[in-house]
Write a protein that holds these residues in place. Structure first.
Motif, PDB file in Angstrom:
ATOM      1  N   GLU A   8       0.220  -1.559  -0.329  1.00 32.04           N
ATOM      2  CA  GLU A   8      -0.125  -0.010   0.168  1.00 32.04           C
ATOM      3  C   GLU A   8       0.489   1.627   0.290  1.00 32.04           C
ATOM      4  O   GLU A   8       0.262   2.437   0.148  1.00 32.04           O
ATOM      5  CB  GLU A   8      -0.492  -0.112   1.003  1.00 32.04           C
ATOM      6  CG  GLU A   8      -0.670   0.042   2.627  1.00 32.04           C
ATOM      7  CD  GLU A   8      -1.322  -0.026   3.691  1.00 32.04           C
ATOM      8  OE1 GLU A   8      -2.582   0.399   3.007  1.00 32.04           O
ATOM      9  OE2 GLU A   8      -0.944  -1.046   4.656  1.00 32.04           O
ATOM     10  N   ILE A   9       1.961   0.983   0.108  1.00 32.12           N
ATOM     11  CA  ILE A   9       2.873   2.717   0.057  1.00 32.12           C
ATOM     12  C   ILE A   9       3.980   2.694  -0.965  1.00 32.12           C
ATOM     13  O   ILE A   9       4.466   3.232  -1.293  1.00 32.12           O
ATOM     14  CB  ILE A   9       3.686   2.636   1.263  1.00 32.12           C
ATOM     15  CG1 ILE A   9       4.945   1.202   1.701  1.00 32.12           C
ATOM     16  CG2 ILE A   9       3.011   2.872   2.564  1.00 32.12           C
ATOM     17  CD1 ILE A   9       6.061   1.826   2.262  1.00 32.12           C
ATOM     18  N   GLU A  10       3.502   1.854  -2.538  1.00 31.63           N
ATOM     19  CA  GLU A  10       4.026   1.499  -3.621  1.00 31.63           C
ATOM     20  C   GLU A  10       4.467   3.184  -3.987  1.00 31.63           C
ATOM     21  O   GLU A  10       5.192   3.474  -4.324  1.00 31.63           O
ATOM     22  CB  GLU A  10       3.427   0.482  -4.124  1.00 31.63           C
ATOM     23  CG  GLU A  10       4.563   0.128  -5.763  1.00 31.63           C
ATOM     24  CD  GLU A  10       4.179  -0.526  -6.971  1.00 31.63           C
ATOM     25  OE1 GLU A  10       4.854  -1.214  -7.663  1.00 31.63           O
ATOM     26  OE2 GLU A  10       2.954  -1.965  -6.281  1.00 31.63           O
ATOM     27  N   LEU A  11       2.894   3.784  -4.111  1.00 30.28           N
ATOM     28  CA  LEU A  11       2.929   4.374  -4.855  1.00 30.28           C
ATOM     29  C   LEU A  11       3.827   5.860  -4.297  1.00 30.28           C
ATOM     30  O   LEU A  11       4.753   6.362  -4.683  1.00 30.28           O
ATOM     31  CB  LEU A  11       1.600   4.888  -5.084  1.00 30.28           C
ATOM     32  CG  LEU A  11       0.775   6.465  -5.653  1.00 30.28           C
ATOM     33  CD1 LEU A  11       1.485   6.562  -6.916  1.00 30.28           C
ATOM     34  CD2 LEU A  11      -0.311   6.961  -6.490  1.00 30.28           C
ATOM     35  N   PRO A  12       3.581   6.295  -2.935  1.00 29.43           N
ATOM     36  CA  PRO A  12       4.181   7.358  -1.805  1.00 29.43           C
ATOM     37  C   PRO A  12       6.091   6.750  -1.974  1.00 29.43           C
ATOM     38  O   PRO A  12       6.353   7.787  -2.440  1.00 29.43           O
ATOM     39  CB  PRO A  12       3.873   6.775  -1.018  1.00 29.43           C
ATOM     40  CG  PRO A  12       2.706   5.814  -0.193  1.00 29.43           C
ATOM     41  CD  PRO A  12       2.873   5.578  -1.775  1.00 29.43           C
ATOM     42  N   VAL A  13       5.963   5.917  -2.118  1.00 32.35           N
ATOM     43  CA  VAL A  13       7.954   5.213  -2.174  1.00 32.35           C
ATOM     44  C   VAL A  13       8.776   5.573  -3.437  1.00 32.35           C
ATOM     45  O   VAL A  13       9.225   6.237  -3.910  1.00 32.35           O
ATOM     46  CB  VAL A  13       8.155   3.809  -1.510  1.00 32.35           C
ATOM     47  CG1 VAL A  13       9.202   3.299  -2.468  1.00 32.35           C
ATOM     48  CG2 VAL A  13       7.716   3.509  -0.145  1.00 32.35           C
ATOM     49  N   LEU A  14       7.583   5.044  -4.788  1.00 34.88           N
ATOM     50  CA  LEU A  14       8.409   5.543  -5.970  1.00 34.88           C
ATOM     51  C   LEU A  14       7.903   7.407  -5.833  1.00 34.88           C
ATOM     52  O   LEU A  14       8.962   7.553  -6.866  1.00 34.88           O
ATOM     53  CB  LEU A  14       7.198   4.766  -6.780  1.00 34.88           C
ATOM     54  CG  LEU A  14       7.673   3.805  -7.144  1.00 34.88           C
ATOM     55  CD1 LEU A  14       6.971   2.569  -8.183  1.00 34.88           C
ATOM     56  CD2 LEU A  14       9.181   3.331  -7.259  1.00 34.88           C
TER      57      LEU A  14
END
Length: 429
Positions: free
Chosen positions: A200-206
Motif C-alpha cells: 500500500e506504500i508503493e505509490l508514495p515510495v516511487l
C-alpha cells in the motif's frame, strides 16, 4: 539662481533624517530574505524624518531626537520569553503553522537558563554560556540523548532574530556547535522497488524515489489539483503537514523552488489510475513512514528512512551525470540567484532529455532483464570513487557480506541464479 541647500524641499523647508532602527526583510511568502554573502537575514534601515523651516531648527530638532534615543530606557522589565511571544504574535499571519508550532516548542523547552531573563541583562557572554548549556540539554522520553547541533542552531536562530529587533545594540554573534549530518547507507532503487512492490506504500515510495517528492508534498497531491488536464504531468501546488494531531494543507511550500512540475512516468501513471480517491495517498505521513521502516527491518536492508528516498533520487541523478541545473529543479532544492532566474524555464528540449534519461534508467532497472546482484551493485557504486574513498569500499564490502539477505528481494529466477553462484563459491573458495 540660488543654490539649493542640502535637504531643502520645494516648499523651502529643510528635511533631515535620523536613523531609528533595523527591520528584517521578508519575501512575498513571508519567508526571511537571506543575504547570500553573510548567510543572515537582510534588514532595511528605518529613519525618522524631521522637517523644519530653517537649517538651525532642523539641526536642533535632530539633536533632540538623538538625545532622546540615547537616553531612552531599554525595556528593562521585559524578558526574552516575552519578546519572543511578541515576535510570534506579530508574525503569525505570515508564518506557516509548522513554523509557529516550532517557535512555540522553542519557547517552552529551549534555553531555559536565559528565557526568563530581562533582555537588558543579556550580554554576548551570557548568550555564549547559554548556547553551551543548551548544547548539553537532553531530550525527553524513554531513550534520552543530547539534542542535535542542528536543533541548537535553529533555536538560537530565533533568539538572535528577536534580539536583533528588540535589542539591536546587543552583539548576538556566538559560535554554535558544528553540525554533523547523519548519512545512511543507501540501497539501490531496484532493491527498494522489489521491497515495496504491491504494497500500500508503493505509490508514495516511487513518488519519493523517482520524482523526489517529500512526504508533505506527497500528502498534498490530489488528482483534481495536481494532475494536468491531459494526465501527463504532476505538480506540487500545495503541501500537507501535521500540526499537533491535525493535518493542515497549505498553499505555500517550504521554498518557492519546491513548487515544480514533473512528467508522470507510465508505471506511476498506472498506479495513480488505480487510486479510487481524489487524494493520491490517504495514509497519514507517520503511517507511510512506519510501514516503510517495517519493510526495511523485514528485508534486512541497511537502515534508511522514508526521507532518504530523496537522497536515493539525488544519487541516481549524480550517477546519470544530470546537470546540476536540472537536478536542482527536479528535486526542488534551493539554488543561487542564477538558478532561481532559470527556474521557470521548464520542459525545454534539454529538460525533456533529462526526464527521458531518468525515466529510462528507472524503467530498465526496475522492469528490464534482471542482472546478477553483484553487477547491479557495481553499477550503483559507480557513483562513488572506489579507489580513493575508503568509506565507499566499506559500503561495497558491507553489501557483499549480506548477499543472502538481499536474495529475499529478488525474483525467483534471479534468486536461484545467485544461490547457485554462492554454492559455487563455497565449492571453489
Amino acid at each position: 539662481m540660488a543654490r539649493i541647500r542640502k535637504g531643502e524641499l520645494p516648499s523651502g523647508n529643510i528635511r533631515k533624517q535620523v536613523f531609528d532602527h533595523f527591520e528584517p526583510l521578508f519575501d512575498d511568502t513571508g519567508r526571511p530574505i537571506i543575504d547570500p554573502k553573510t548567510g543572515k537575514q537582510k534588514k532595511k534601515r528605518v529613519y525618522i524624518s524631521i522637517t523644519r523651516s530653517s537649517v538651525d531648527e532642523v539641526n536642533l530638532a535632530k539633536a533632540e531626537v538623538k538625545i532622546n534615543k540615547a537616553s531612552k530606557k531599554q525595556p528593562a522589565n521585559i524578558t526574552l520569553r516575552e519578546v519572543i511571544e511578541k515576535y510570534i504574535s506579530s508574525s503569525d499571519a505570515v508564518l506557516s503553522p509548522t513554523t509557529v508550532r516550532g517557535y512555540n516548542t522553542i519557547l517552552n523547552n529551549a534555553f531555559v537558563s536565559i528565557m526568563d531573563m530581562k533582555i537588558s541583562k543579556l550580554s554576548t557572554e551570557t548568550l555564549k554560556e547559554a548556547v553551551n548549556q543548551e548544547a548539553k540539554r537532553m531530550t525527553r522520553g524513554k531513550k534520552p540523548h543530547r539534542i542535535s547541533a542542528k536543533t541548537v542552531s535553529n533555536e538560537y536562530g530565533l533568539i538572535a532574530a528577536v534580539l536583533n529587533i528588540y535589542a539591536p545594540s546587543l552583539d548576538t554573534s556566538v559560535k554554535l556547535p558544528a553540525r554533523n549530518p547523519k548519512k545512511h547507507e543507501l540501497s539501490p532503487p531496484d532493491i527498494i522497488f522489489n521491497m515495496v512492490k504491491g504494497t500500500e506504500i508503493e505509490l508514495p515510495v516511487l513518488l519519493a524515489m523517482w520524482l523526489s517528492f517529500s512526504i508533505s508534498e506527497i500528502k498534498g497531491l490530489y488528482k483534481s489539483k495536481s494532475i494536468s488536464s491531459n494526465g501527463d504531468y504532476i505538480s506540487i501546488v500545495q503541501v500537507t503537514v501535521k500540526v499537533g494531531k491535525k493535518e493542515i494543507t497549505k498553499d505555500n511550500a517550504k521554498q518557492i523552488t519546491r513548487h515544480r512540475t514533473h512528467r508522470i512516468p507510465a508505471y506511476i501513471k498506472d498506479l495513480i489510475a488505480k487510486v479510487e480517491t481524489d487524494q493520491l495517498v490517504t495514509l497519514s505521513a507517520s503511517a507511510v513512514s512506519n510501514r516503510f521502516k517495517r519493510l526495511v527491518l523485514k528485508y534486512k536492508i541497511p537502515y534508511m528512512t522514508f526521507h532518504d528516498l530523496r537522497h536515493v533520487n539525488a544519487s541516481v541523478m549524480t550517477l546519470l551525470n544530470i546537470p546540476d541545473k536540472y537536478a536542482q529543479e527536479r528535486g526542488g532544492w534551493k539554488t543561487d540567484a542564477v538558478m532561481k532566474g532559470t527556474y521557470m524555464q521548464t520542459f525545454t528540449r534539454a529538460r525533456v532529455e533529462v526526464d527521458d534519461t531518468i525515466d529510462n534508467y528507472f524503467e530498465s532497472l526496475l522492469f528490464g532483464t534482471p542482472e546478477s546482484i553483484d553487477q547491479k551493485y557495481k553499477a550503483w557504486l559507480l557513483l562513488f570513487d572506489m579507489e580513493d574513498n575508503s568509506e565507499n569500499k566499506i559500503l561495497y564490502n558491507s553489501f557483499m557480506a549480506q548477499k543472502e539477505r538481499i536474495i529475499l528481494l529478488l525474483s525467483d529466477t534471479e534468486s536461484q541464479k545467485v544461490q547457485h553462484e554462492m554454492q559455487h563459491e563455497k565449492k571453489n573458495p
